[in-house]
Design a protein around this motif. Structure first.
Motif, PDB file in Angstrom:
ATOM      1  N   ALA A 119       0.809  -1.216   0.000  1.00 38.96           N
ATOM      2  CA  ALA A 119       0.000   0.000   0.000  1.00 38.96           C
ATOM      3  C   ALA A 119       0.844   1.269   0.000  1.00 38.96           C
ATOM      4  O   ALA A 119       0.380   2.315  -0.455  1.00 38.96           O
ATOM      5  CB  ALA A 119      -0.927  -0.006   1.210  1.00 38.96           C
ATOM      6  N   ALA A 120       2.073   1.192   0.498  1.00 42.39           N
ATOM      7  CA  ALA A 120       2.930   2.379   0.513  1.00 42.39           C
ATOM      8  C   ALA A 120       3.542   2.673  -0.851  1.00 42.39           C
ATOM      9  O   ALA A 120       4.229   3.680  -1.014  1.00 42.39           O
ATOM     10  CB  ALA A 120       4.038   2.216   1.552  1.00 42.39           C
ATOM     11  N   ASP A 121       3.307   1.810  -1.827  1.00 42.46           N
ATOM     12  CA  ASP A 121       3.900   1.973  -3.160  1.00 42.46           C
ATOM     13  C   ASP A 121       2.889   2.423  -4.206  1.00 42.46           C
ATOM     14  O   ASP A 121       3.213   2.478  -5.395  1.00 42.46           O
ATOM     15  CB  ASP A 121       4.532   0.647  -3.600  1.00 42.46           C
ATOM     16  CG  ASP A 121       5.574   0.157  -2.620  1.00 42.46           C
ATOM     17  OD1 ASP A 121       6.451   0.946  -2.258  1.00 42.46           O
ATOM     18  OD2 ASP A 121       5.501  -1.015  -2.213  1.00 42.46           O
ATOM     19  N   TYR A 164       1.795  -2.564   4.059  1.00 45.17           N
ATOM     20  CA  TYR A 164       2.383  -1.383   3.431  1.00 45.17           C
ATOM     21  C   TYR A 164       3.511  -1.756   2.484  1.00 45.17           C
ATOM     22  O   TYR A 164       3.723  -1.097   1.458  1.00 45.17           O
ATOM     23  CB  TYR A 164       2.930  -0.431   4.496  1.00 45.17           C
ATOM     24  CG  TYR A 164       1.871   0.323   5.246  1.00 45.17           C
ATOM     25  CD1 TYR A 164       1.142   1.331   4.630  1.00 45.17           C
ATOM     26  CD2 TYR A 164       1.587   0.029   6.577  1.00 45.17           C
ATOM     27  CE1 TYR A 164       0.168   2.036   5.320  1.00 45.17           C
ATOM     28  CE2 TYR A 164       0.615   0.722   7.274  1.00 45.17           C
ATOM     29  CZ  TYR A 164      -0.094   1.725   6.642  1.00 45.17           C
ATOM     30  OH  TYR A 164      -1.070   2.408   7.326  1.00 45.17           O
ATOM     31  N   GLU A 165       4.256  -2.836   2.796  1.00 46.44           N
ATOM     32  CA  GLU A 165       5.469  -3.161   2.053  1.00 46.44           C
ATOM     33  C   GLU A 165       5.323  -4.337   1.091  1.00 46.44           C
ATOM     34  O   GLU A 165       6.194  -4.533   0.252  1.00 46.44           O
ATOM     35  CB  GLU A 165       6.609  -3.512   3.036  1.00 46.44           C
ATOM     36  CG  GLU A 165       6.720  -2.631   4.259  1.00 46.44           C
ATOM     37  CD  GLU A 165       7.118  -1.201   3.933  1.00 46.44           C
ATOM     38  OE1 GLU A 165       7.360  -0.887   2.749  1.00 46.44           O
ATOM     39  OE2 GLU A 165       7.180  -0.383   4.871  1.00 46.44           O
ATOM     40  N   TYR A 166       4.290  -5.122   1.203  1.00 47.12           N
ATOM     41  CA  TYR A 166       4.216  -6.358   0.422  1.00 47.12           C
ATOM     42  C   TYR A 166       2.773  -6.819   0.271  1.00 47.12           C
ATOM     43  O   TYR A 166       1.871  -6.368   0.973  1.00 47.12           O
ATOM     44  CB  TYR A 166       5.040  -7.469   1.082  1.00 47.12           C
ATOM     45  CG  TYR A 166       4.719  -7.702   2.539  1.00 47.12           C
ATOM     46  CD1 TYR A 166       3.586  -8.421   2.930  1.00 47.12           C
ATOM     47  CD2 TYR A 166       5.554  -7.202   3.542  1.00 47.12           C
ATOM     48  CE1 TYR A 166       3.293  -8.626   4.265  1.00 47.12           C
ATOM     49  CE2 TYR A 166       5.256  -7.400   4.882  1.00 47.12           C
ATOM     50  CZ  TYR A 166       4.133  -8.105   5.239  1.00 47.12           C
ATOM     51  OH  TYR A 166       3.829  -8.302   6.562  1.00 47.12           O
ATOM     52  N   THR A 167       2.584  -7.738  -0.660  1.00 50.38           N
ATOM     53  CA  THR A 167       1.326  -8.453  -0.837  1.00 50.38           C
ATOM     54  C   THR A 167       1.677  -9.928  -0.983  1.00 50.38           C
ATOM     55  O   THR A 167       2.646 -10.271  -1.668  1.00 50.38           O
ATOM     56  CB  THR A 167       0.581  -7.977  -2.096  1.00 50.38           C
ATOM     57  OG1 THR A 167       0.533  -6.547  -2.107  1.00 50.38           O
ATOM     58  CG2 THR A 167      -0.838  -8.520  -2.120  1.00 50.38           C
ATOM     59  N   GLY A 168       0.920 -10.808  -0.334  1.00 47.08           N
ATOM     60  CA  GLY A 168       1.261 -12.220  -0.355  1.00 47.08           C
ATOM     61  C   GLY A 168       0.062 -13.111  -0.563  1.00 47.08           C
ATOM     62  O   GLY A 168      -1.076 -12.757  -0.223  1.00 47.08           O
ATOM     63  N   ASP A 190       2.735  13.224   5.481  1.00 41.16           N
ATOM     64  CA  ASP A 190       2.440  12.936   4.077  1.00 41.16           C
ATOM     65  C   ASP A 190       3.002  11.596   3.601  1.00 41.16           C
ATOM     66  O   ASP A 190       2.768  11.207   2.455  1.00 41.16           O
ATOM     67  CB  ASP A 190       3.004  14.055   3.187  1.00 41.16           C
ATOM     68  CG  ASP A 190       2.268  15.366   3.393  1.00 41.16           C
ATOM     69  OD1 ASP A 190       1.089  15.332   3.780  1.00 41.16           O
ATOM     70  OD2 ASP A 190       2.888  16.428   3.181  1.00 41.16           O
ATOM     71  N   HIS A 191       3.752  10.920   4.438  1.00 43.74           N
ATOM     72  CA  HIS A 191       4.273   9.609   4.045  1.00 43.74           C
ATOM     73  C   HIS A 191       3.113   8.621   3.921  1.00 43.74           C
ATOM     74  O   HIS A 191       2.103   8.747   4.630  1.00 43.74           O
ATOM     75  CB  HIS A 191       5.273   9.114   5.086  1.00 43.74           C
ATOM     76  CG  HIS A 191       6.029   7.901   4.647  1.00 43.74           C
ATOM     77  ND1 HIS A 191       5.517   6.617   4.799  1.00 43.74           N
ATOM     78  CD2 HIS A 191       7.243   7.754   4.054  1.00 43.74           C
ATOM     79  CE1 HIS A 191       6.400   5.745   4.330  1.00 43.74           C
ATOM     80  NE2 HIS A 191       7.445   6.410   3.874  1.00 43.74           N
ATOM     81  N   PRO A 192       3.223   7.617   3.024  1.00 46.76           N
ATOM     82  CA  PRO A 192       2.132   6.639   2.882  1.00 46.76           C
ATOM     83  C   PRO A 192       1.742   5.913   4.163  1.00 46.76           C
ATOM     84  O   PRO A 192       0.602   5.442   4.281  1.00 46.76           O
ATOM     85  CB  PRO A 192       2.679   5.660   1.832  1.00 46.76           C
ATOM     86  CG  PRO A 192       3.610   6.474   1.010  1.00 46.76           C
ATOM     87  CD  PRO A 192       4.249   7.439   1.974  1.00 46.76           C
ATOM     88  N   TYR A 193       2.645   5.801   5.131  1.00 49.74           N
ATOM     89  CA  TYR A 193       2.271   5.174   6.399  1.00 49.74           C
ATOM     90  C   TYR A 193       1.196   5.977   7.118  1.00 49.74           C
ATOM     91  O   TYR A 193       0.567   5.463   8.059  1.00 49.74           O
ATOM     92  CB  TYR A 193       3.482   5.053   7.326  1.00 49.74           C
ATOM     93  CG  TYR A 193       4.568   4.108   6.870  1.00 49.74           C
ATOM     94  CD1 TYR A 193       4.371   3.208   5.837  1.00 49.74           C
ATOM     95  CD2 TYR A 193       5.818   4.125   7.495  1.00 49.74           C
ATOM     96  CE1 TYR A 193       5.377   2.349   5.431  1.00 49.74           C
ATOM     97  CE2 TYR A 193       6.830   3.267   7.098  1.00 49.74           C
ATOM     98  CZ  TYR A 193       6.609   2.388   6.067  1.00 49.74           C
ATOM     99  OH  TYR A 193       7.619   1.538   5.670  1.00 49.74           O
ATOM    100  N   VAL A 199      12.212  -0.421  -7.893  1.00 51.20           N
ATOM    101  CA  VAL A 199      13.075   0.335  -6.977  1.00 51.20           C
ATOM    102  C   VAL A 199      12.207   1.403  -6.334  1.00 51.20           C
ATOM    103  O   VAL A 199      11.667   2.282  -7.015  1.00 51.20           O
ATOM    104  CB  VAL A 199      14.264   0.982  -7.710  1.00 51.20           C
ATOM    105  CG1 VAL A 199      15.106   1.788  -6.730  1.00 51.20           C
ATOM    106  CG2 VAL A 199      15.113  -0.091  -8.394  1.00 51.20           C
ATOM    107  N   ARG A 200      12.068   1.352  -5.039  1.00 53.84           N
ATOM    108  CA  ARG A 200      11.179   2.275  -4.338  1.00 53.84           C
ATOM    109  C   ARG A 200      11.742   3.688  -4.299  1.00 53.84           C
ATOM    110  O   ARG A 200      12.952   3.885  -4.139  1.00 53.84           O
ATOM    111  CB  ARG A 200      10.921   1.780  -2.907  1.00 53.84           C
ATOM    112  CG  ARG A 200      10.021   0.557  -2.850  1.00 53.84           C
ATOM    113  CD  ARG A 200       9.759   0.141  -1.425  1.00 53.84           C
ATOM    114  NE  ARG A 200       8.619  -0.764  -1.327  1.00 53.84           N
ATOM    115  CZ  ARG A 200       8.728  -2.082  -1.212  1.00 53.84           C
ATOM    116  NH1 ARG A 200       9.922  -2.645  -1.174  1.00 53.84           N
ATOM    117  NH2 ARG A 200       7.643  -2.836  -1.128  1.00 53.84           N
ATOM    118  N   ASP A 201      10.860   4.652  -4.391  1.00 49.96           N
ATOM    119  CA  ASP A 201      11.215   6.066  -4.280  1.00 49.96           C
ATOM    120  C   ASP A 201      10.106   6.754  -3.510  1.00 49.96           C
ATOM    121  O   ASP A 201       9.151   7.269  -4.076  1.00 49.96           O
ATOM    122  CB  ASP A 201      11.385   6.685  -5.674  1.00 49.96           C
ATOM    123  CG  ASP A 201      11.819   8.142  -5.600  1.00 49.96           C
ATOM    124  OD1 ASP A 201      12.300   8.561  -4.524  1.00 49.96           O
ATOM    125  OD2 ASP A 201      11.666   8.860  -6.610  1.00 49.96           O
TER     126      ASP A 201
END
Length: 460
Positions: free
Chosen positions: A74-76, A121-125, A190-193, A257-259
């Motif tokens: 979700a953070a991406d 936030y970091e992955y989907t499984g 403002d960060h996705p978290y 590559v995350r930004d």
């Protein structure tokens, strides 16, 4: 029916849920007796298309847990399209070129297995638990939906309504979730978290079939995925199966590559007060900025876990003994450390006042306990008890094959190595009183915080 399982401590219905999730979080890392050696560790390799493969042997039963993890969460998501990672998770159970819509889970069930999925936030499984002799079947099916997902408005739009209903039930109709959402926004800015994994209602409602397919084609590629199989299998047995079912899948997008924007912590303490007529008993919460596991490093990360256990991990913790048992100002109280993130973590406290009690008195009592811990440190007895509790929980988690697989997957997705994860029980055993004192100073001494109050009554 929703397939998502939000990770801790995400959307919570009560303070009791927080306590249960903290206990589960402490139980993720499994324990092999009194010592863990690298020779016992799971083994891994990488396919030529970039997909990582990890085998976790567990020979107690002819059963395996098969998981595919994608390094996107979700953070991406693209700004304005929040909820897309979770929405696609739902849509992955629709049809492919070889599997008719809605048949994936039915096929797994007919073969005696269970399946589900989760978004973070970091992955989907995605995973299946099934008899070992059915492993090739689920590998073939999972590989098929990595490459052949077929979506039309006929499947996508009704599922979007399902997700909107999930958002209503998990967030809009949950006063605690609403409070936590406001607190996360205050802490992470403002960060996705700072927003919910499930996304904003208005943005979910605008997601389209094209949005889902674009996200799928960009991120669901083998060079952005990790295969984990735990159970009655060795790396030598898994390798040819992985080569057969996943090895021939071509990369269809560059490795992600995350930004992301940097987290800018609040410059001063903040307070969020929410009143809700559905609330019968007030609840108090506080979030502190904290490093994530990968940033903190193995030693400090373990110390944060031990600190949380000593301070508020259960009925033997300082906060419980002093605030519930001795002073009687709290009905329940606890603490947790959330380090499974890539950009930053947080340290949390919660408390329920006794019936008729004051939140102000409760907060002052918590602040006094924190001050005492910072001034005096922790005792050897507290330290050993906390480490023993974490170890006992880890023994219990080891009995659950899926918990083992999830622990390794989450660690790998959030910046840890296989050795870091495997050695974690030994890291816990090595934590000293000085380590805990340093961890306490890092997150509790002079750090800004966001405090939340959930109160009975009308209005926000």
């Amino acid at each position: 029916m929703s397939r998502s399982r939000f990770p801790a401590p995400r959307i919570l219905g009560s303070a009791l849920a927080i306590l249960l999730i903290v206990a589960l979080g402490a139980a993720v890392w499994f324990w092999r007796g009194t010592e863990v050696t690298v020779s016992d560790a799971p083994q891994s390799f990488r396919l030529s298309n970039g997909m990582e493969v990890l085998a976790i042997p567990d020979r107690r039963a002819p059963v395996v847990t098969h998981m595919v993890w994608y390094r996107v969460g979700a953070a991406d998501e693209t700004p304005g399209k929040t909820g897309l990672a979770h929405f696609l998770e739902h849509l992955m159970f629709k049809g492919t070129k070889e599997i008719a819509p809605g048949q994936f889970s039915r096929i797994v069930a007919r073969n005696g297995g269970q399946d589900n999925a989760f978004t973070h936030y970091e992955y989907t499984g995605y995973f299946q638990v099934i008899a070992k002799d059915r492993l090739p079947l689920v590998m073939k099916m999972e590989a098929e939906r990595m490459t052949g997902l077929q979506l039309t408005d006929a499947e996508v739009l009704p599922e979007r309504d399902v997700v909107l209903e999930e958002q209503r039930s998990r967030v809009e109709n949950n006063p605690m979730a609403l409070l936590q959402a406001e607190m996360n926004a205050a802490l992470y800015g403002d960060h996705p978290y700072g927003r919910d994994i499930i996304g904003h209602k208005q943005e979910i409602a605008a997601l389209t079939t094209e949005d889902a397919l674009d996200f799928y084609n960009r991120f669901y590629t083998p060079n952005n995925a990790t295969l984990i199989v735990a159970g009655d299998i060795s790396l030598d047995e898994l390798r040819p199966l992985a080569e057969e079912h996943y090895g021939a899948i071509a990369q269809r997008a560059p490795t992600f590559v995350r930004d992301r924007p940097a987290i800018v912590w609040p410059e001063e303490d903040k307070r969020v007060i929410r009143r809700d007529e559905r609330v019968n008993q007030p609840t108090w919460l506080r979030f502190y900025p904290a490093p994530d596991y990968s940033t903190a490093g193995a030693r400090r990360g373990a110390a944060f876990d031990v600190l949380a256990e000593i301070l508020g991990g259960g009925q033997t913790s300082r906060l419980y003994r002093n605030l519930v048992v001795t002073q009687g100002v709290a009905a329940s109280v606890g603490a947790w450390y959330e380090g499974s993130r890539l950009d930053a973590g947080k340290f949390g406290l919660y408390a329920l006042p006794r019936v008729g009690g004051s939140l102000a008195d409760l907060e002052q009592a918590i602040d006094d306990e924190i001050a005492a811990l910072l001034a005096e440190g922790v005792t050897d007895e507290e330290l050993e008890r906390a480490k023993t509790v974490i170890a006992a929980g880890a023994v219990y988690a080891r009995d659950n094959q899926r918990s083992m697989a999830y622990a390794y997957g989450e660690g790998l997705m959030t910046g840890l190595s296989v050795d870091d994860i495997h050695e974690w029980p030994n890291r816990i055993r090595a934590v000293t009183a000085a380590d805990v004192a340093e961890a306490a100073r890092a997150v509790l001494d002079g750090s800004v915080s966001v405090t939340g109050e959930l109160l009975p009554g009308g209005g926000a």
